[in-house]
Design a protein around this motif. Structure first.
Motif, mmCIF file in Angstrom:
data_model
loop_
_atom_site.group_PDB
_atom_site.id
_atom_site.type_symbol
_atom_site.label_atom_id
_atom_site.label_comp_id
_atom_site.label_asym_id
_atom_site.label_seq_id
_atom_site.Cartn_x
_atom_site.Cartn_y
_atom_site.Cartn_z
ATOM 1 N N MET A 1 0.848 -1.163 0.000
ATOM 2 C CA MET A 1 0.000 0.000 0.000
ATOM 3 C C MET A 1 0.903 1.239 0.000
ATOM 4 N N TYR A 2 0.594 2.174 -0.822
ATOM 5 C CA TYR A 2 1.363 3.408 -0.912
ATOM 6 C C TYR A 2 0.598 4.556 -0.269
ATOM 7 N N MET A 3 1.345 5.433 0.397
ATOM 8 C CA MET A 3 0.742 6.600 1.035
ATOM 9 C C MET A 3 1.566 7.831 0.667
ATOM 10 N N THR A 4 0.932 8.975 0.764
ATOM 11 C CA THR A 4 1.633 10.235 0.532
ATOM 12 C C THR A 4 2.458 10.579 1.761
ATOM 13 N N VAL A 5 3.256 11.625 1.640
ATOM 14 C CA VAL A 5 4.074 12.067 2.767
ATOM 15 C C VAL A 5 3.173 12.493 3.926
ATOM 16 N N GLN A 6 2.088 13.184 3.625
ATOM 17 C CA GLN A 6 1.178 13.633 4.674
ATOM 18 C C GLN A 6 0.542 12.446 5.401
ATOM 19 N N GLU A 7 0.097 11.442 4.656
ATOM 20 C CA GLU A 7 -0.508 10.258 5.269
ATOM 21 C C GLU A 7 0.524 9.473 6.078
ATOM 22 N N THR A 8 1.740 9.408 5.562
ATOM 23 C CA THR A 8 2.806 8.703 6.280
ATOM 24 C C THR A 8 3.146 9.409 7.581
ATOM 25 N N ALA A 9 3.163 10.740 7.561
ATOM 26 C CA ALA A 9 3.439 11.499 8.778
ATOM 27 C C ALA A 9 2.377 11.217 9.836
ATOM 28 N N THR A 10 1.137 11.150 9.421
ATOM 29 C CA THR A 10 0.064 10.818 10.361
ATOM 30 C C THR A 10 0.215 9.382 10.864
ATOM 31 N N PHE A 11 0.535 8.468 9.955
ATOM 32 C CA PHE A 11 0.704 7.053 10.294
ATOM 33 C C PHE A 11 1.824 6.849 11.308
ATOM 34 N N LEU A 12 2.919 7.600 11.163
ATOM 35 C CA LEU A 12 4.073 7.457 12.042
ATOM 36 C C LEU A 12 4.040 8.403 13.236
ATOM 37 N N SER A 13 3.041 9.267 13.307
ATOM 38 C CA SER A 13 2.931 10.284 14.368
ATOM 39 C C SER A 13 4.180 11.159 14.397
ATOM 40 N N MET A 14 4.544 11.647 13.225
ATOM 41 C CA MET A 14 5.715 12.505 13.067
ATOM 42 C C MET A 14 5.288 13.769 12.321
ATOM 43 N N PRO A 15 6.054 14.837 12.471
ATOM 44 C CA PRO A 15 5.777 16.031 11.671
ATOM 45 C C PRO A 15 6.044 15.755 10.186
ATOM 46 N N GLU A 16 5.265 16.379 9.343
ATOM 47 C CA GLU A 16 5.400 16.188 7.901
ATOM 48 C C GLU A 16 6.781 16.612 7.399
ATOM 49 N N GLU A 17 7.338 17.669 7.964
ATOM 50 C CA GLU A 17 8.656 18.138 7.549
ATOM 51 C C GLU A 17 9.727 17.093 7.823
ATOM 52 N N GLN A 18 9.595 16.384 8.941
ATOM 53 C CA GLN A 18 10.572 15.356 9.292
ATOM 54 C C GLN A 18 10.498 14.187 8.311
ATOM 55 N N VAL A 23 12.830 11.307 3.658
ATOM 56 C CA VAL A 23 12.723 10.853 2.274
ATOM 57 C C VAL A 23 13.888 11.401 1.463
ATOM 58 N N LEU A 24 14.187 12.681 1.616
ATOM 59 C CA LEU A 24 15.272 13.295 0.857
ATOM 60 C C LEU A 24 16.641 12.754 1.270
ATOM 61 N N GLU A 25 16.792 12.375 2.546
ATOM 62 C CA GLU A 25 18.046 11.795 3.022
ATOM 63 C C GLU A 25 18.180 10.328 2.652
ATOM 64 N N GLY A 26 17.080 9.703 2.246
ATOM 65 C CA GLY A 26 17.109 8.286 1.898
ATOM 66 C C GLY A 26 16.834 7.371 3.073
ATOM 67 N N ARG A 27 16.477 7.933 4.204
ATOM 68 C CA ARG A 27 16.185 7.100 5.383
ATOM 69 C C ARG A 27 14.835 6.422 5.256
ATOM 70 N N ILE A 28 13.927 7.023 4.496
ATOM 71 C CA ILE A 28 12.648 6.411 4.149
ATOM 72 C C ILE A 28 12.642 6.279 2.633
ATOM 73 N N ARG A 29 12.419 5.054 2.161
ATOM 74 C CA ARG A 29 12.389 4.837 0.710
ATOM 75 C C ARG A 29 11.067 5.339 0.154
ATOM 76 N N GLN A 36 4.477 14.085 -6.521
ATOM 77 C CA GLN A 36 4.742 13.957 -5.089
ATOM 78 C C GLN A 36 5.454 12.638 -4.823
ATOM 79 N N TYR A 37 5.961 12.519 -3.622
ATOM 80 C CA TYR A 37 6.578 11.262 -3.200
ATOM 81 C C TYR A 37 5.487 10.354 -2.639
ATOM 82 N N ILE A 38 5.564 9.076 -3.000
ATOM 83 C CA ILE A 38 4.682 8.081 -2.403
ATOM 84 C C ILE A 38 5.564 7.050 -1.725
ATOM 85 N N ILE A 39 5.068 6.547 -0.599
ATOM 86 C CA ILE A 39 5.872 5.704 0.287
ATOM 87 C C ILE A 39 5.152 4.382 0.501
#
Length: 76
Positions: A1-18, A23-29, A36-39
């Motif tokens: 299942m793919y999610m957007t950055v905003q959905e992933t931030a909610t899923f992980l309980s993290m700020p969207e900027e983080q 994603v840009l650092e490659g820590r999240i593929r 947009q990026y999909i995860i």
């Protein structure tokens, strides 16, 4: 299942900027679809399993009784 950055931030309980930074650092593929990026969320399953195992180990450690010290002398 793919999610957007905003959905992933909610899923992980993290700020969207983080999430964006990870994603840009490659820590999240992630895959860039042109707009947009999909995860893929399956990459987080191992993480959540490790977190759950750590919680269980911590709870087991907390409930373990403290052994009596053999060096304590009863001086009544």
């Amino acid at each position: 299942m793919y999610m957007t950055v905003q959905e992933t931030a909610t899923f992980l309980s993290m700020p969207e900027e983080q999430v964006n930074r990870y994603v840009l650092e490659g820590r999240i593929r992630a895959v860039h679809d042109g707009e947009q990026y999909i995860i893929n969320t399956s990459q987080f399953e191992a993480h959540f399993q490790q977190v759950e195992q750590a919680k269980l180990a911590l709870e087991e450690w907390r409930t373990m009784p403290i052994p009596e010290d053999v060096d304590i002398k009863d001086e009544d």
